[in-house]
Motif scaffolding. Structure first.
Motif, mmCIF file in Angstrom:
data_model
loop_
_atom_site.group_PDB
_atom_site.id
_atom_site.type_symbol
_atom_site.label_atom_id
_atom_site.label_comp_id
_atom_site.label_asym_id
_atom_site.label_seq_id
_atom_site.Cartn_x
_atom_site.Cartn_y
_atom_site.Cartn_z
ATOM 1 N N VAL A 1 0.993 -1.277 -0.094
ATOM 2 C CA VAL A 1 0.065 0.139 0.135
ATOM 3 C C VAL A 1 0.983 1.239 -0.014
ATOM 4 N N MET A 2 2.097 1.190 0.148
ATOM 5 C CA MET A 2 3.143 2.373 -0.011
ATOM 6 C C MET A 2 3.601 2.502 -1.222
ATOM 7 N N LEU A 3 2.981 1.685 -2.406
ATOM 8 C CA LEU A 3 3.385 1.733 -3.789
ATOM 9 C C LEU A 3 3.022 3.119 -4.503
ATOM 10 N N GLY A 4 2.069 3.491 -3.880
ATOM 11 C CA GLY A 4 1.414 4.799 -4.387
ATOM 12 C C GLY A 4 0.812 5.665 -3.306
ATOM 13 N N THR A 5 0.005 6.408 -3.760
ATOM 14 C CA THR A 5 -0.874 7.217 -2.692
ATOM 15 C C THR A 5 -2.192 6.564 -2.515
ATOM 16 N N ALA A 6 -2.235 5.730 -1.504
ATOM 17 C CA ALA A 6 -3.391 4.852 -1.399
ATOM 18 C C ALA A 6 -4.304 5.214 -0.528
ATOM 19 N N PRO A 7 -5.794 5.253 -0.876
ATOM 20 C CA PRO A 7 -6.725 5.703 -0.292
ATOM 21 C C PRO A 7 -6.960 4.938 1.093
ATOM 22 N N ILE A 8 -7.846 5.811 1.992
ATOM 23 C CA ILE A 8 -7.751 5.045 3.452
ATOM 24 C C ILE A 8 -8.294 3.725 3.353
ATOM 25 N N TRP A 9 -9.250 3.336 2.585
ATOM 26 C CA TRP A 9 -9.922 2.159 2.660
ATOM 27 C C TRP A 9 -8.999 1.010 2.052
ATOM 28 N N VAL A 10 -8.104 1.306 1.080
ATOM 29 C CA VAL A 10 -7.118 0.448 0.837
ATOM 30 C C VAL A 10 -6.182 -0.063 1.923
ATOM 31 N N ILE A 11 -5.691 1.077 2.635
ATOM 32 C CA ILE A 11 -4.857 0.764 3.869
ATOM 33 C C ILE A 11 -5.713 -0.394 4.818
ATOM 34 N N ALA A 12 -7.215 0.122 4.928
ATOM 35 C CA ALA A 12 -8.161 -0.631 5.809
ATOM 36 C C ALA A 12 -7.995 -2.173 5.352
ATOM 37 N N ASN A 13 -8.252 -2.480 3.999
ATOM 38 C CA ASN A 13 -7.999 -3.699 3.546
ATOM 39 C C ASN A 13 -6.689 -4.614 3.717
ATOM 40 N N ALA A 14 -5.569 -3.689 3.696
ATOM 41 C CA ALA A 14 -4.352 -4.328 4.284
ATOM 42 C C ALA A 14 -4.472 -4.531 5.476
ATOM 43 N N SER A 15 -5.025 -3.887 6.426
ATOM 44 C CA SER A 15 -5.089 -4.433 7.862
ATOM 45 C C SER A 15 -5.976 -5.483 8.133
ATOM 46 N N VAL A 16 -7.084 -5.694 7.372
ATOM 47 C CA VAL A 16 -7.910 -6.913 7.477
ATOM 48 C C VAL A 16 -7.362 -8.086 6.979
ATOM 49 N N ALA A 17 -6.474 -7.898 5.977
ATOM 50 C CA ALA A 17 -5.598 -8.911 5.151
ATOM 51 C C ALA A 17 -4.670 -9.419 6.431
ATOM 52 N N SER A 18 -3.999 -8.387 6.957
ATOM 53 C CA SER A 18 -2.743 -8.783 7.775
ATOM 54 C C SER A 18 -3.538 -9.556 9.042
ATOM 55 N N ALA A 19 -4.560 -8.875 9.463
ATOM 56 C CA ALA A 19 -5.288 -9.760 10.729
ATOM 57 C C ALA A 19 -5.833 -11.098 10.505
ATOM 58 N N ALA A 20 -6.106 -11.288 9.199
ATOM 59 C CA ALA A 20 -6.357 -12.829 8.644
ATOM 60 C C ALA A 20 -5.197 -13.665 8.776
ATOM 61 N N TYR A 21 -3.924 -13.048 7.991
ATOM 62 C CA TYR A 21 -2.788 -14.090 8.158
ATOM 63 C C TYR A 21 -2.505 -14.461 9.640
ATOM 64 N N LEU A 22 -2.421 -13.248 10.457
ATOM 65 C CA LEU A 22 -1.807 -13.692 11.890
ATOM 66 C C LEU A 22 -3.062 -14.578 12.440
ATOM 67 N N ASP A 23 -4.217 -14.272 12.177
ATOM 68 C CA ASP A 23 -5.494 -15.146 13.018
ATOM 69 C C ASP A 23 -5.208 -16.744 12.464
ATOM 70 N N SER B 1 -14.103 -6.489 9.048
ATOM 71 C CA SER B 1 -13.736 -5.748 7.910
ATOM 72 C C SER B 1 -14.576 -4.501 7.939
ATOM 73 N N PRO B 2 -13.578 -3.182 7.776
ATOM 74 C CA PRO B 2 -14.507 -1.991 7.416
ATOM 75 C C PRO B 2 -14.993 -1.984 6.051
ATOM 76 N N PRO B 3 -16.047 -1.318 5.964
ATOM 77 C CA PRO B 3 -16.490 -1.300 4.675
ATOM 78 C C PRO B 3 -15.624 -0.157 3.625
ATOM 79 N N LEU B 4 -15.783 -0.349 2.434
ATOM 80 C CA LEU B 4 -14.954 0.472 1.586
ATOM 81 C C LEU B 4 -15.283 1.844 1.559
ATOM 82 N N GLY B 5 -14.202 2.715 1.736
ATOM 83 C CA GLY B 5 -14.562 4.208 1.648
ATOM 84 C C GLY B 5 -15.039 4.784 2.853
ATOM 85 N N ALA B 6 -14.715 4.138 4.148
ATOM 86 C CA ALA B 6 -15.058 4.423 5.318
ATOM 87 C C ALA B 6 -14.106 5.723 5.741
#
Length: 539
Positions: free
Chosen positions: A112-134, A145-150
């Motif tokens: 998500v640091m490859l460009g200027t990421a919207p907040i919901w993209v950062i949120a998706n990365a958070s959810v993905a990370s949680a799924a991996y660790l979980d 999982s937060p809704p897109l565009g929150a």
């Protein structure tokens, strides 16, 4: 350090951990690249930066974009679920599963640091990370999982807090609050969705006094590993599924052959090598994916496969966008599936062009090279599958067993509906069952018919009408809340009609085939007497 360098470094770390765990480092790197593409898919400029890591030296913009979006489309399911290699490590109880999950979170952070990421993209990365660790920590985390565009405050993303430098390397305001990403002790977050009340300073919470006194709270007991099922238990699960009489008989026959083959070998007798690869033919929703997963578990219980995991793919995950890369892509998929079952849905799409031919040739070679530790199951409509197998002599010699999945009868579809309803604490009234019977009789059984999925759709629509019917009820009874009536299965005059949009047939397909109405990743619905069995990756 640039974002591109961060991604390259995180991929190197992922590959190193995979190698230490006995996995193919190239397959791990490919998995990391696909995770990065899936998470950064909507980030402006990410495709170019990603390609400089994935395919250095390639400057053609068209090829760059095609490779990026091919990778993204093949890994979207990993935005909220563990990856194939991580699942394999967890299944084998590898001590490196947590380290691999943490390395994937670094990949997500870098993506998500490859460009200027919207907040919901950062949120998706958070959810993905949680799924991996979980997955790696045995289900300890539960981050919704937060809704897109929150938005950043006052909304569903309040769990994303400001943190000091470190952790994921994201801008401070965007770093996700995930235990395991902050320090080795875990649980240092302040998100009420993750931490117990004691971490929030609640003196009434269990363990709060110990925390106030500076004592280290006792760690929660680890979740016990689920015991492996025996062949008999797995066959009982198969037998409990509704319908599929011909499938059940053939699977029992295959198990008997493989069991006797193993006993003859142990007795010092010669045993003919039986092909374990299978062809599944049938319409959507007839339980093909569910049965494939059971076969992987059965083969593992028979000690014919070391892990028995299921890796489900289609053409998009085997064929690259340009010549020379398809063989590599197919080989990497086979490497991920090694030790288990590779399930190729809509396999007939691998016909008619040079890319498909390259994929099939590579598949045949991998099946030979990995014949002791890889089972391949190909699935699709009956007639196109005949043409698929006939295109390569190597396929015909390796796939000697075809299992036909019949459409469900009206009685079986009603039983599936009853099972789905019971699993959600609903029950159909006798009038509702009669109404459903009329619906099933009036529904044509074309190749696009959804079978088990059709029953699930009926249930979901009925639940929606049931809720609308009770919207003004002030004190509904228990039966009001659980009984589905005939009206709930009757389309209302002002109700919008849902239409199914079918994809046009592939231009390379030898015959026009109606696409699966459930989308590019069909979900096979096969239901036991006690619950609905669904494919998970769903996909």
């Amino acid at each position: 350090m640039s974002a591109r360098s961060r991604l390259a470094e995180s991929l190197d770390d992922l590959s190193d951990i995979a190698a230490e765990a006995g996995l193919d480092p190239a397959a791990a790197r490919d998995e990391g690249l696909r995770v990065a593409a899936a998470l950064a898919e909507s980030v402006p400029g990410a495709a170019t930066e990603w390609a400089r890591v994935a395919h250095p030296g390639v400057t053609d913009l068209g090829r760059v974009n095609e490779a990026f979006f091919d990778a993204a489309s093949s890994a979207r399911r990993w935005r909220g679920a563990p990856t194939d290699l991580l699942e394999a490590l967890v299944a084998s109880r590898s001590r490196l599963a947590v380290e691999y999950a943490e390395a994937l979170t670094e990949v997500a952070s870098s993506a998500v640091m490859l460009g200027t990421a919207p907040i919901w993209v950062i949120a998706n990365a958070s959810v993905a990370s949680a799924a991996y660790l979980d997955a790696a920590q045995g289900g300890a985390l539960h981050v919704p999982s937060p809704p897109l565009g929150a938005g950043l405050s006052g909304g569903p993303l309040d769990g994303i807090r400001q943190m000091p430098a470190g952790a994921l390397g994201l801008p401070d305001v965007l770093r996700p609050n995930l235990p395991g990403l902050l320090d080795p002790s875990l649980g240092t977050s302040r998100d009420p969705r993750v931490d117990p009340p004691a971490a929030q300073g609640d003196p009434a919470a269990p363990g709060a006094q110990a925390a106030a006194d500076g004592a280290t709270p006792a760690p929660e007991p680890e979740k016990p590993a689920e015991p492996e099922k025996s062949v008999e238990e797995l066959l009982a699960e198969l037998d409990a599924m509704i319908g599929l009489a011909r499938v059940k008989k053939e699977i029992h026959r295959q198990v008997a052959l493989l069991t006797v083959e193993k006993m003859r070998t142990q007795a010092g007798l010669k045993a003919p090598r039986m092909s374990r690869h299978l062809i599944f033919v049938g319409n959507p929703g007839t339980g093909k994916t569910t049965v494939a997963r059971l076969i992987g578990a059965i083969y593992r219980a028979l000690e014919l496969l070391p892990q028995g995991q299921l890796v489900e793919v289609d053409r998009s995950e085997l064929v690259a966008g340009y010549v020379g890369q398809t063989a590599m892509k197919t080989a990497e998929v086979c490497a991920r599936a090694t030790g288990g079952v590779l399930f190729i849905d809509e396999a007939y799409a691998l016909t008619g062009d040079q890319y498909a031919e390259e994929a099939v040739n590579t598949l045949v070679k991998e099946m030979e090279d990995r014949r002791e530790e890889l089972v391949v199951i190909v699935a699709g409509y009956p007639d196109p599958m005949v043409r698929f197998i006939g295109q390569n002599p190597g396929l015909a010699s390796r796939f000697t067993t075809t299992i036909e999945f019949d459409d469900y009868t009206d009685e079986e579809l009603l039983a599936i509906l009853d099972s789905i309803a019971a699993g959600s604490d609903y029950e159909l009234t006798p009038e509702a069952r009669t109404r459903v019977g009329h619906i099933l009789q009036a529904t044509p059984r074309t190749s696009a018919f959804g079978n088990g999925r059709f029953s699930r759709n009926l249930f979901e629509q009925a639940v929606g009408r049931h809720a609308w019917r009770l919207k003004d009820a002030t004190e509904p009874t228990r039966d009001d809340l659980r009984l589905l009536t005939a009206d709930d299965f009757t389309e209302q005059p002002d109700e919008p009609v849902e239409t199914e949009v079918l994809e046009p047939p592939d231009a390379t397909d030898p015959a026009p085939i109606r696409a699966d109405p459930d989308g590019p990743e069909p979900v096979d619905e096969a239901v036991s007497d006690e619950q609905t069995a669904t494919s998970e990756d769903t996909r």
